[in-house]
Design an enzyme around this catalytic site. Structure first.
Site, PDB file in Angstrom:
ATOM      1  N   GLY A  59     -33.893 -24.449  19.499  1.00  0.00           N
ATOM      2  CA  GLY A  59     -35.201 -24.586  18.623  1.00  0.00           C
ATOM      3  C   GLY A  59     -34.645 -24.606  16.998  1.00  0.00           C
ATOM      4  O   GLY A  59     -33.459 -24.393  16.734  1.00  0.00           O
ATOM      5  N   CYS A  86     -30.215 -21.837  24.520  1.00  0.00           N
ATOM      6  CA  CYS A  86     -29.500 -22.093  23.017  1.00  0.00           C
ATOM      7  C   CYS A  86     -30.678 -21.179  21.962  1.00  0.00           C
ATOM      8  O   CYS A  86     -31.023 -19.568  22.396  1.00  0.00           O
ATOM      9  CB  CYS A  86     -30.209 -22.944  22.969  1.00  0.00           C
ATOM     10  N   TYR A  87     -31.868 -21.220  21.167  1.00  0.00           N
ATOM     11  CA  TYR A  87     -32.459 -21.058  20.258  1.00  0.00           C
ATOM     12  C   TYR A  87     -33.143 -19.759  21.272  1.00  0.00           C
ATOM     13  O   TYR A  87     -33.625 -18.272  20.518  1.00  0.00           O
ATOM     14  CB  TYR A  87     -33.731 -21.895  19.837  1.00  0.00           C
ATOM     15  N   HIS A 179     -27.572 -26.793  26.363  1.00  0.00           N
ATOM     16  CA  HIS A 179     -28.806 -27.763  27.024  1.00  0.00           C
ATOM     17  C   HIS A 179     -28.645 -28.145  28.247  1.00  0.00           C
ATOM     18  O   HIS A 179     -28.422 -29.316  28.388  1.00  0.00           O
ATOM     19  CB  HIS A 179     -28.866 -28.864  25.476  1.00  0.00           C
ATOM     20  N   GLU A 181     -31.576 -29.786  29.863  1.00  0.00           N
ATOM     21  CA  GLU A 181     -32.202 -30.706  30.140  1.00  0.00           C
ATOM     22  C   GLU A 181     -31.274 -31.529  30.161  1.00  0.00           C
ATOM     23  O   GLU A 181     -31.556 -32.812  29.838  1.00  0.00           O
ATOM     24  CB  GLU A 181     -32.775 -30.201  28.974  1.00  0.00           C
ATOM     25  N   ASP A 236     -51.232 -47.772  31.756  1.00  0.00           N
ATOM     26  CA  ASP A 236     -52.191 -46.635  30.943  1.00  0.00           C
ATOM     27  C   ASP A 236     -53.797 -47.136  31.164  1.00  0.00           C
ATOM     28  O   ASP A 236     -54.394 -46.072  32.268  1.00  0.00           O
ATOM     29  CB  ASP A 236     -52.211 -45.633  29.326  1.00  0.00           C
ATOM     30  N   LYS A 378     -45.634 -41.131  30.747  1.00  0.00           N
ATOM     31  CA  LYS A 378     -45.292 -42.283  31.610  1.00  0.00           C
ATOM     32  C   LYS A 378     -44.388 -42.698  32.308  1.00  0.00           C
ATOM     33  O   LYS A 378     -45.791 -43.568  33.123  1.00  0.00           O
ATOM     34  CB  LYS A 378     -44.828 -43.583  30.259  1.00  0.00           C
TER      35      LYS A 378
END
Ligand code: XMP
Length: 522
Positions: A59, A86-87, A179, A181, A236, A378
């Site tokens: 964050g 991180c944060y 990070h 990710e 969708d 998606k």
């Protein structure tokens, strides 16, 4: 809370730009997870939700600032594994008795971490540091941990982050300053996978399982009532319609509003697919006269969008009213649309474009929403579409905006211009397909410009429209980069458009990224 029988992993969001990536990585590991903004996770709510593991996101704030976000204290007494990023790592240290300081040398981008002496590299660290003894990671922080909370040990360090990786193995609490990710942390996926396996996730979040569960939940929700579904022909709403049809058969009626702003042959393709191939009851509402009539003389982008949105709702309601006993409205809402993002500014955000949707309709018509794709990203919707047997040609389609060609025709919309635009767009897409590039591109289309330019063809002078080709790569449509076509491709495409489409004598290629541009021209 979303109703699912799967074990869930909770991601508490502290507002990082890349929180959604954590969820994507976990979904790739077939783990069901939900993102919640930190303000919405209370001690009580957390206990009720009973997640099997929790990840604290990064964050932009500083834990050293008074009033900065915290995790619910109950989290640390749940007895489940916690992973702070991180944060998230800093907040964990702060709340568990460690210390964090600002004002150090900020570290952004690539960094190398090496293992600290004495900590065994197993459990969630298994498989790391095996090749070169180092791992590349992606850092983005100003503050850093300066004192570990009791029970924690250092696992790895970087030159600027002495506590780059930390662990309290007994409580199964872990923290990283970087990070895991993002793609720039190649070992991040291994670490996340180790974490979820250690937490006991079996990877049972598959599309086949999801399909069966979604069908059961739709039947439970709808009972004997009737459902209407607005079809746009996009991925969708198509997947939602086919899924719901599988669940409740002819209790579903689809309404396809043709606003006269569709691409070449699009209406026929949608009707054929649903009515003829799937036998799904479909109302084909050809309202192009109404829409084009009302749009005459309108050139302001917002006015176009608002006019189309308003007419769409009126028309949809008119047709839906004829379906007796309709109590539900189905929509292809996706997970990124329902995640409540953390806003630190607290101020109203600027409206860049009024997106066209059927918002407001359910209340107006007294309908309840059915949104079977609310949990999916998606790419998962596409996987579900394949599971349901939708043709690849439908599933792989580029996104197409609700207001259609209206926003690809800057300035006044005329039938002539729309006709020219449809033809040029068809040639362009054909070129892209012929060159095998369609699936590499997020979205490609032609915009017809409100300028005419002078040209020469054969021995004659021409005075025709100019057009712009657009093709972008993107992950989610939020940011985008132009696609680097070869000059040969662009030259060949320009020649084909000018030769095959009467009314265009000049072709340009739009190389603006988003931001500062947007994907569509209006
Ligand atoms: P922009 O132009 O804002 O577009 O960069 C981002 C993505 O959203 C699509 N788009 C829309 N989709 N209704 C939609 O359903 C709309 O009003 C709308 N406006 C833009 C656009 O095609 C791109 O994929």
């Amino acid at each position: 809370m979303i109703q699912t029988e799967h074990d869930r992993l909770l991601i508490i969001d502290f507002g990082s730009q890349v929180t959604q990536l954590i969820a994507r990585r976990l979904r790739e590991l077939n783990v069901y997870c939900e993102i919640r903004p930190y303000q919405k996770v209370t001690d009580v709510g957390l206990r009720e939700m009973a997640p099997r593991a929790v990840i604290l996101s990064g964050g932009p704030d500083s834990v050293t600032r008074e009033g900065s976000p915290r995790a619910p204290q109950a989290l640390f007494e749940l007895g489940v594994p916690v992973f702070g990023i991180c944060y998230g790592q800093q907040v964990m240290m702060e709340q568990l008795g460690g210390a964090v300081e600002g004002g150090h040398h900020a570290e952004y981008g690539r960094a190398m971490i090496t293992p600290a002496e004495g900590h065994k590299l197993d459990g969630i660290f298994a498989g790391l540091f095996t090749e070169t003894g180092r791992e590349q990671v992606w850092m983005s922080h100003g503050d850093r941990v300066t004192k570990l909370a009791p029970g924690f040990e250092v696992v790895a360090t970087s030159p600027n982050a002495p506590f780059a990786m930390i662990a309290d193995e007994e409580r199964r609490f872990y923290g990283v300053q970087f990070h895991p990710e993002v793609h720039h942390t190649p070992g991040g996926k291994v670490m996340l996978e180790n974490f979820v396996r250690m937490a006991g996730f079996t990877g049972d979040w598959t599309m086949a399982a999801y399909r069966d569960e979604a069908i059961r939940l739709i039947r439970e929700q709808v009972g004997d009532a009737k459902v209407i579904c607005g079809l746009s022909g996009g991925v969708d709403s198509s997947v939602a319609a086919v899924l719901i049809h599988e669940a409740i058969g002819d209790q579903l009626t689809c309404v396809f509003v043709d606003h006269g702003l569709l691409r070449l042959n699009e209406a026929e393709e949608v009707v054929t697919m649903f009515r003829d191939n799937y036998n799904i009851p479909l109302i084909h509402a050809d309202e192009s006269e109404l829409f084009l009539g009302e749009l005459e003389g309108v050139s302001d982008p917002e006015e176009k969008r608002k006019t189309i949105g308003r007419l769409f709702i009126d028309v949809f309601q008119k047709h839906a009213d004829r379906i007796e006993g309709a109590a539900f409205l189905a929509q292809g809402t996706l997970y990124p649309d329902v995640i409540e993002s953390v806003s630190f500014s607290g101020g109203p955000s600027v409206t860049i474009k009024s997106h066209h949707n059927v918002g407001g309709l359910p209340e107006k018509m007294g309908l309840t929403l059915v949104e079977p794709l609310r949990e999916l990203f998606k790419d998962e919707v596409r996987a579900l579409g394949r599971e349901l047997g939708l043709p690849e040609s439908f599933i792989g389609r580029h996104p197409f905006p609700g207001p259609g060609l209206a926003i690809r025709c800057p300035g006044a919309i005329t039938r002539d211009k729309l006709e020219i635009l449809r033809k040029a767009d068809a040639v362009y897409i054909d070129q892209i397909r012929r060159h095998g590039l369609y699936d590499e591109i997020w979205q490609a289309f032609v915009a017809i410009l409100p300028v005419r330019t002078v040209g020469v063809m054969g021995d004659g002078r021409t005075y025709d429209y100019a057009c712009a080709l657009r093709a972008v790569t993107s992950v989610d449509g939020m940011t985008a980069d132009y696609y680097p076509f070869s000059h040969e491709f662009l030259g060949e495409t320009a020649t084909r458009i000018i030769n095959e489409v009467k009314g265009i004598n000049r072709v340009t290629y739009d190389i603006t990224s988003k931001p500062p541009g947007t994907i569509e021209w209006e």
